[in-house]
Design a protein around this motif. Structure first.
Motif, mmCIF file in Angstrom:
data_model
loop_
_atom_site.group_PDB
_atom_site.id
_atom_site.type_symbol
_atom_site.label_atom_id
_atom_site.label_comp_id
_atom_site.label_asym_id
_atom_site.label_seq_id
_atom_site.Cartn_x
_atom_site.Cartn_y
_atom_site.Cartn_z
ATOM 1 N N GLU A 117 0.821 -1.560 -0.022
ATOM 2 C CA GLU A 117 -0.065 0.442 0.423
ATOM 3 C C GLU A 117 0.812 1.184 0.020
ATOM 4 O O GLU A 117 0.363 2.362 -0.538
ATOM 5 C CB GLU A 117 -0.327 0.256 1.713
ATOM 6 C CG GLU A 117 -2.018 1.277 0.881
ATOM 7 C CD GLU A 117 -2.564 0.415 2.787
ATOM 8 O OE1 GLU A 117 -2.790 2.305 3.504
ATOM 9 O OE2 GLU A 117 -3.249 0.153 2.769
ATOM 10 N N TRP A 118 2.265 1.474 1.350
ATOM 11 C CA TRP A 118 2.899 2.201 0.649
ATOM 12 C C TRP A 118 3.800 2.228 -0.042
ATOM 13 O O TRP A 118 4.117 3.773 -0.903
ATOM 14 C CB TRP A 118 3.274 2.508 2.374
ATOM 15 C CG TRP A 118 4.723 1.934 2.937
ATOM 16 C CD1 TRP A 118 4.128 0.855 3.828
ATOM 17 C CD2 TRP A 118 5.575 2.340 2.626
ATOM 18 N NE1 TRP A 118 5.904 0.812 3.667
ATOM 19 C CE2 TRP A 118 6.469 1.555 3.376
ATOM 20 C CE3 TRP A 118 6.022 3.856 2.034
ATOM 21 C CZ2 TRP A 118 8.193 1.507 3.094
ATOM 22 C CZ3 TRP A 118 7.707 3.095 2.215
ATOM 23 C CH2 TRP A 118 9.127 3.084 2.686
ATOM 24 N N ILE B 276 -6.122 -6.387 11.318
ATOM 25 C CA ILE B 276 -4.135 -6.267 11.768
ATOM 26 C C ILE B 276 -4.304 -4.850 10.554
ATOM 27 O O ILE B 276 -5.001 -4.432 9.334
ATOM 28 C CB ILE B 276 -3.142 -6.932 10.128
ATOM 29 C CG1 ILE B 276 -3.994 -8.371 11.030
ATOM 30 C CG2 ILE B 276 -2.114 -6.017 10.500
ATOM 31 C CD1 ILE B 276 -3.689 -8.596 12.529
ATOM 32 N N ILE B 277 -3.547 -3.521 11.350
ATOM 33 C CA ILE B 277 -3.966 -2.246 10.587
ATOM 34 C C ILE B 277 -2.466 -2.003 10.666
ATOM 35 O O ILE B 277 -2.836 -0.601 9.692
ATOM 36 C CB ILE B 277 -4.541 -0.778 11.318
ATOM 37 C CG1 ILE B 277 -3.700 -0.835 12.833
ATOM 38 C CG2 ILE B 277 -5.892 -1.459 11.432
ATOM 39 C CD1 ILE B 277 -5.030 -0.640 13.740
ATOM 40 N N GLY B 278 -1.023 -2.848 11.103
ATOM 41 C CA GLY B 278 -0.489 -1.994 10.735
ATOM 42 C C GLY B 278 0.926 -3.271 11.364
ATOM 43 O O GLY B 278 0.381 -4.317 11.550
ATOM 44 N N THR B 279 2.002 -3.197 10.660
ATOM 45 C CA THR B 279 3.227 -4.202 10.324
ATOM 46 C C THR B 279 4.463 -3.247 10.748
ATOM 47 O O THR B 279 4.690 -2.178 10.601
ATOM 48 C CB THR B 279 3.056 -5.039 9.584
ATOM 49 O OG1 THR B 279 4.050 -5.851 10.034
ATOM 50 C CG2 THR B 279 3.616 -4.275 8.059
ATOM 51 N N THR C 132 -1.634 1.251 7.604
ATOM 52 C CA THR C 132 -2.709 1.189 6.838
ATOM 53 C C THR C 132 -3.741 2.150 6.778
ATOM 54 O O THR C 132 -2.965 3.330 8.369
ATOM 55 C CB THR C 132 -4.123 0.908 6.525
ATOM 56 O OG1 THR C 132 -4.807 0.537 5.630
ATOM 57 C CG2 THR C 132 -5.145 0.668 7.865
ATOM 58 N N GLU C 133 -3.454 2.931 5.385
ATOM 59 C CA GLU C 133 -3.652 4.743 5.448
ATOM 60 C C GLU C 133 -5.006 5.121 5.594
ATOM 61 O O GLU C 133 -5.070 5.945 6.222
ATOM 62 C CB GLU C 133 -3.743 4.909 3.776
ATOM 63 C CG GLU C 133 -3.759 6.520 3.221
ATOM 64 C CD GLU C 133 -3.108 6.562 2.125
ATOM 65 O OE1 GLU C 133 -2.114 7.065 1.257
ATOM 66 O OE2 GLU C 133 -4.358 5.814 1.220
ATOM 67 N N LYS C 134 -6.361 4.144 5.833
ATOM 68 C CA LYS C 134 -7.019 4.770 6.428
ATOM 69 C C LYS C 134 -7.235 4.784 7.806
ATOM 70 O O LYS C 134 -7.994 5.622 8.441
ATOM 71 C CB LYS C 134 -8.481 3.819 6.397
ATOM 72 C CG LYS C 134 -8.306 2.590 4.636
ATOM 73 C CD LYS C 134 -9.290 1.808 4.726
ATOM 74 C CE LYS C 134 -8.083 0.775 4.334
ATOM 75 N NZ LYS C 134 -8.404 -0.751 3.937
ATOM 76 N N ILE C 135 -6.138 5.070 8.583
ATOM 77 C CA ILE C 135 -5.628 4.871 10.133
ATOM 78 C C ILE C 135 -4.573 5.355 10.909
ATOM 79 O O ILE C 135 -4.093 5.568 11.360
ATOM 80 C CB ILE C 135 -6.317 3.334 10.894
ATOM 81 C CG1 ILE C 135 -6.683 4.038 12.210
ATOM 82 C CG2 ILE C 135 -5.391 2.451 10.777
ATOM 83 C CD1 ILE C 135 -7.286 2.985 12.847
ATOM 84 N N GLN C 136 -3.702 6.330 9.873
ATOM 85 C CA GLN C 136 -2.930 6.891 10.034
ATOM 86 C C GLN C 136 -3.075 8.146 10.946
ATOM 87 O O GLN C 136 -3.632 9.023 10.762
ATOM 88 C CB GLN C 136 -2.014 7.113 8.844
ATOM 89 C CG GLN C 136 -1.103 5.800 8.035
ATOM 90 C CD GLN C 136 -0.371 6.313 6.909
ATOM 91 O OE1 GLN C 136 -0.632 7.278 6.445
ATOM 92 N NE2 GLN C 136 0.145 5.347 6.513
#
Length: 157
Positions: free
Chosen positions: A26-27, A65-68, A87-91
């Protein structure tokens, strides 16, 4: 995200193996390009990170899972903080901060004396976050990542 109690940092599991690839692509696709080594590591994280002595952690929020973040083994007491993605949705809600804090605590508890990382100066919020946690710029060797134009380290002890 109003409650930090809903956020937990969990270790890598085979069931969630695709999350590291999904979050990083994604990034990478937004800011850079996916390099051949990224494809190798992200397609087989167990063999390329875990089986080589490294660690993968996930940020889980409301059962998603929103980050790693990963710690790639360089030597027995030096690991590379790598493959961090939210995830960009929750940065912008402090998840990167929580992941770094978790890695720093993990490093202390597991006798890892130094963390290094590679980044790019275009990622201003990330560089600011690393500096906030005591990472300092050091000489960058060439050929590690095409996109890297800065290398940083933090001495844990």
């Amino acid at each position: 995200m109003n409650s930090e109690n809903n956020l937990e940092i969990i270790p890598f599991t085979i069931e969630e193996k695709d999350a590291i690839k999904t979050l990083n692509l994604e990034w990478l696709n937004k800011y850079f390009k996916v390099e051949p080594n990224d494809e190798i590591v992200l397609s087989n994280p167990k063999a390329e990170i875990i089986d080589k002595g490294g660690f993968i952690f996930y940020a889980k929020y409301k059962n998603q899972i929103i980050g790693t973040v990963s710690l790639l083994k360089v030597t027995n007491d030096c690991f590379e903080l790598s493959k961090m993605a939210i995830t960009e949705k929750i940065q912008g809600l402090g998840i990167g901060k929580k992941l770094i804090e978790y890695c720093l605590t993990y490093a202390k508890e597991n006798n890892i004396s130094k963390l290094i990382l590679y980044s790019n100066r275009r990622l201003i919020p990330a560089i600011h976050l690393y500096k906030k946690y005591g990472f300092e710029e050091i000489e960058l060797e060439h050929g590690i990542y095409e996109r890297a134009d800065i290398k940083m380290q933090k001495i844990i002890f």
